[in-house]
Design an enzyme around this catalytic site. Structure first.
Site, PDB file in Angstrom:
ATOM      1  NE  ARG A  21      -8.668 -22.773 -36.152  1.00  0.00           N
ATOM      2  CZ  ARG A  21      -8.316 -24.279 -35.930  1.00  0.00           C
ATOM      3  NH1 ARG A  21      -9.387 -24.775 -36.823  1.00  0.00           N
ATOM      4  NH2 ARG A  21      -7.432 -24.712 -35.454  1.00  0.00           N
ATOM      5  CG  ASN A  95      -6.606 -15.668 -31.522  1.00  0.00           C
ATOM      6  OD1 ASN A  95      -7.178 -15.778 -30.685  1.00  0.00           O
ATOM      7  ND2 ASN A  95      -6.346 -16.343 -32.869  1.00  0.00           N
ATOM      8  CE1 TYR A 162      -5.522 -22.719 -24.005  1.00  0.00           C
ATOM      9  CE2 TYR A 162      -6.673 -22.934 -21.935  1.00  0.00           C
ATOM     10  CZ  TYR A 162      -6.402 -22.089 -23.184  1.00  0.00           C
ATOM     11  OH  TYR A 162      -7.229 -21.239 -23.603  1.00  0.00           O
ATOM     12  CE  LYS A 166      -3.838 -19.666 -24.102  1.00  0.00           C
ATOM     13  NZ  LYS A 166      -3.804 -18.707 -25.209  1.00  0.00           N
TER      14      LYS A 166
END
Length: 257
Positions: A21, A95, A162, A166
């Site tokens: 998705r 991903n 987050y 990252k």
């Protein structure tokens, strides 16, 4: 070799985590159009089988594999199964990722750990498993899907776990690029900005901050997932054969300020 042919992934196999998705599926479609065979992974079968069936109906060679990025044994088993079945994996796209919105003083240890386990440790373990295979093969490409949130502190919303995951992943990618370059394995990052997908659209439409995010973007809009996928194709293919350790930011200019 012509310029356009350098973007071909013909006769190559690519593994895309969370490829059923959003940005992952857009990358899967792009890679399939470029000639690659694919394995899409997820931690459950919800949506995964449907995405694989759709791509197969379009004539593409696609497999599904269960892989929970939070579970080292799941990653190892999936990697072993994919490599055993396909024999060669030329491209890995990391991903899969999650976000938990909370300030640094408020985020729970459980949420913090889940974000780190998924976005950083799981990516590290998948890169190890497939990276060792690529080294043995004599080459390959790892494309990590990062975020412009690794470069700036998001505002006005807060999701520090987050951002940290990252940012650490961006650095990990550079370290891997340096260590694997002598073996012909390239490692790069695509760092998207705000991107509308079937998963994020409801949240973006409901978010009180959405207009502010759009206002802060020089191109004054959000990206579609199909606008992120070409950057991943570039980094996966021979078109970027002299590129490694780089972060390609695709955020409409958000990080210009």
């Amino acid at each position: 070799m012509s310029v356009l042919s350098r973007f071909s992934l013909k006769d190559q196999h690519a593994v895309i985590t969370g490829g059923y998705r959003g940005i992952g599926l857009a990358i899967a479609r792009a890679f399939a159009e470029a000639g690659a065979s694919l394995t899409l992974t997820a931690r459950n079968t919800e949506g995964l089988d449907a995405a694989v069936a759709t791509l197969r109906d379009q004539g593409h060679d696609v497999d599904a594999a269960l892989m929970d990025m939070r579970d080292p044994s799941s990653i190892e088993a999936a990697a072993d199964g994919i490599i055993g079945r396909r024999r060669q994996v030329h491209v890995l796209v990391n991903n899969a990722g999650i976000v938990r919105r909370a300030g640094i003083l408020d985020v729970s240890l459980k949420d913090w750990q889940e974000v780190m386990d998924t976005n950083l440790t799981g990516l590290f373990l998948a890169s190890q498993a497939f990276g060792r295979h690529m080294v043995a093969m004599g080459g390959g490409s790892i494309v990590n899907i990062g975020s412009n949130s690794a470069i700036i502190v998001d505002r006005p919303q807060t999701h520090g776990s987050y951002n940290v995951s990252k940012a650490a992943m961006h650095m990990l990618s550079k370290i891997m690029a340096a260590e694997l370059a002598p073996h012909g394995v390239r490692v790069n990052v695509v760092a998207p900005g705000y991107t509308v997908t079937e998963m994020t659209r409801p949240a973006i439409e409901a978010a009180a901050d959405a207009k502010e995010w759009q206002r802060q973007t020089p191109l004054a809009r959000f990206a579609d997932a199909d606008e992120i996928a070409p950057a991943a194709l570039y980094l996966a293919s021979a078109a970027s054969s002299f590129v490694t350790g780089e972060v390609v930011v695709v955020d409409g200019g958000y990080t210009l300020w």
